[in-house]
Design a protein around this motif. Sequence first.
Motif, PDB file in Angstrom:
ATOM      1  N   GLU A 138       0.773  -1.327   0.058  1.00  9.50           N
ATOM      2  CA  GLU A 138      -0.256   0.233   0.209  1.00  9.50           C
ATOM      3  C   GLU A 138       1.074   0.654  -0.326  1.00  9.50           C
ATOM      4  N   VAL A 139       1.850   1.309   0.830  1.00  7.93           N
ATOM      5  CA  VAL A 139       2.499   2.140   1.097  1.00  7.93           C
ATOM      6  C   VAL A 139       3.548   2.232  -0.826  1.00  7.93           C
ATOM      7  N   GLY A 140       3.901   1.824  -1.312  1.00 11.72           N
ATOM      8  CA  GLY A 140       4.445   1.520  -2.415  1.00 11.72           C
ATOM      9  C   GLY A 140       2.933   2.276  -3.563  1.00 11.72           C
ATOM     10  N   ARG A 141       2.104   1.635  -3.748  1.00 12.02           N
ATOM     11  CA  ARG A 141       1.338   2.418  -4.402  1.00 12.02           C
ATOM     12  C   ARG A 141       0.471   3.655  -4.069  1.00 12.02           C
ATOM     13  N   ASP A 142       0.495   3.486  -2.874  1.00 10.33           N
ATOM     14  CA  ASP A 142      -0.397   5.036  -2.813  1.00 10.33           C
ATOM     15  C   ASP A 142       0.954   6.307  -3.851  1.00 10.33           C
ATOM     16  N   TRP A 143       2.601   6.339  -3.489  1.00  8.40           N
ATOM     17  CA  TRP A 143       3.656   6.779  -3.786  1.00  8.40           C
ATOM     18  C   TRP A 143       4.208   6.982  -4.829  1.00  8.40           C
ATOM     19  N   LEU A 144       3.049   5.715  -5.324  1.00  8.46           N
ATOM     20  CA  LEU A 144       3.685   5.542  -7.538  1.00  8.46           C
ATOM     21  C   LEU A 144       2.552   6.473  -7.347  1.00  8.46           C
ATOM     22  N   THR A 145       1.517   6.484  -7.587  1.00  8.15           N
ATOM     23  CA  THR A 145       0.083   6.411  -7.810  1.00  8.15           C
ATOM     24  C   THR A 145       0.344   8.130  -7.951  1.00  8.15           C
ATOM     25  N   ASN A 146       1.019   8.927  -6.735  1.00  7.52           N
ATOM     26  CA  ASN A 146       0.785  10.141  -6.452  1.00  7.52           C
ATOM     27  C   ASN A 146       1.524  11.240  -7.656  1.00  7.52           C
ATOM     28  N   PRO A 153      12.322  13.332 -10.861  1.00  3.94           N
ATOM     29  CA  PRO A 153      13.701  11.628 -11.443  1.00  3.94           C
ATOM     30  C   PRO A 153      13.660  10.352 -11.266  1.00  3.94           C
ATOM     31  N   MET A 154      13.897   9.713  -9.865  1.00  2.00           N
ATOM     32  CA  MET A 154      13.411   8.389  -9.781  1.00  2.00           C
ATOM     33  C   MET A 154      12.931   7.535  -9.848  1.00  2.00           C
ATOM     34  N   TYR A 155      11.608   8.360 -10.454  1.00  2.00           N
ATOM     35  CA  TYR A 155       9.703   7.557  -9.967  1.00  2.00           C
ATOM     36  C   TYR A 155      10.613   6.329 -10.854  1.00  2.00           C
ATOM     37  N   GLY A 156      10.679   6.463 -12.591  1.00  2.00           N
ATOM     38  CA  GLY A 156      11.018   4.626 -13.164  1.00  2.00           C
ATOM     39  C   GLY A 156      11.619   3.752 -12.810  1.00  2.00           C
ATOM     40  N   GLU A 177       0.459  -5.512 -13.992  1.00  5.85           N
ATOM     41  CA  GLU A 177       0.467  -5.103 -15.416  1.00  5.85           C
ATOM     42  C   GLU A 177       0.114  -3.589 -15.623  1.00  5.85           C
ATOM     43  N   GLU A 178      -0.719  -3.100 -14.426  1.00  2.55           N
ATOM     44  CA  GLU A 178      -1.616  -1.621 -14.572  1.00  2.55           C
ATOM     45  C   GLU A 178      -0.848  -1.110 -14.234  1.00  2.55           C
ATOM     46  N   LEU A 179       0.576  -0.996 -13.606  1.00  4.72           N
ATOM     47  CA  LEU A 179       1.580  -0.177 -12.765  1.00  4.72           C
ATOM     48  C   LEU A 179       2.574   0.204 -13.923  1.00  4.72           C
ATOM     49  N   VAL A 180       2.846  -0.375 -14.907  1.00  5.54           N
ATOM     50  CA  VAL A 180       3.771  -0.833 -15.933  1.00  5.54           C
ATOM     51  C   VAL A 180       3.024  -0.346 -17.105  1.00  5.54           C
ATOM     52  N   GLN A 181       1.888   0.083 -17.195  1.00  2.00           N
ATOM     53  CA  GLN A 181       1.451   0.204 -18.533  1.00  2.00           C
ATOM     54  C   GLN A 181       0.827   2.194 -18.456  1.00  2.00           C
ATOM     55  N   GLY A 182       0.659   2.448 -17.115  1.00  2.00           N
ATOM     56  CA  GLY A 182       0.769   3.610 -17.208  1.00  2.00           C
ATOM     57  C   GLY A 182       1.185   4.323 -16.680  1.00  2.00           C
ATOM     58  N   CYS A 183       3.522   3.610 -16.692  1.00  2.00           N
ATOM     59  CA  CYS A 183       4.172   4.368 -15.792  1.00  2.00           C
ATOM     60  C   CYS A 183       4.685   5.494 -16.936  1.00  2.00           C
ATOM     61  N   LYS A 184       4.325   6.611 -17.464  1.00  9.01           N
ATOM     62  CA  LYS A 184       4.460   7.455 -18.614  1.00  9.01           C
ATOM     63  C   LYS A 184       6.237   7.317 -18.844  1.00  9.01           C
ATOM     64  N   THR A 185       7.194   6.989 -17.417  1.00 10.58           N
ATOM     65  CA  THR A 185       8.554   7.474 -18.603  1.00 10.58           C
ATOM     66  C   THR A 185       9.295   6.313 -18.560  1.00 10.58           C
TER      67      THR A 185
END
Length: 311
Positions: A138-146, A153-156, A177-185
Amino acid sequence: MRNDLAAPPAGINGAGGCLRSSEPVSLSPVPTEAASLLEEAVDLLVVHMDFAAALDRCEKGCESLTSDPENEDCDNSAETKCSLCIVGIQALAEMNRWREVLSWLLRYYQIPEHLPPKILELCILLYSKVKEPHVMVEVGRDWLTNLANQSLPMYGSLVDLHLSHVLLPLGKFGEAEELVQGCKTFGKEQQLEALRTVSEKSRQWVQQQEEGQSKPEEQQTTAREKLFSSVSHKVLTLLTVLRRVLGSVAGHVCSIPYKKTLLAAFMLYLVVVRLDPAAPTSLPFLYRLIQLFHQAQAAVFSPRYRPPVQG
């Protein structure tokens, strides 16, 4: 004293190595109190290995920055606060108090989305090393979806780290899969490579689950085979002993002369069938039987008996 915290050690019991952030933590000019407390904390952690005292200095330094809103908004103060928290994480890990890390951090950052990238990276590595990656889901999900964090710069690299150390080991392939597909970097090739990795890990996960279910059945089959083998051995041993006993009895019976055996059986029949031999109706029968017996004995066993010679 050391003027930087490039790679602070983290000797976690059973973690199998040191935790390292991908970027060095440098100390810039900051308010005197926080800077001095940070230097003391680093010295206590690295040189004296007094982890409790190092944690105490980190807490005092973070509180001094939090109590002054102007300093807290300063870039140098934010970097110092991050460095203090990294040293505090290392101290907690050294004291085997890693379960307190997240709650301790949220005392100074309030919500997971506000954690600096270097601290999030260190937390993912920490909980992966102690075999409890679920703490960071949950911590990673909340941080990465913000949205604000997605421009950092470190997002990718944090997406890669969260995938490989949290989501994939836990079998959360849909979320991965959702995280990869939504990663714009991610570029197109990088995204395809990440999706192939997720697919391959999913296939391996299913295979491991199937193997794990088949192992109990194989163990039950092996146990049944062992039990059947043991029972068969016991039955075979019993039959062997029984055969020997029957062979011994048969040999003993066969050693008795045939005529004597027949005579004994006949007498036994008289005793058993004729329950009352003294009855009047039985006397003629017994008398005639005795006569026949004496005649048969004289004819068979007499030494003077000779078969007629045919001319």
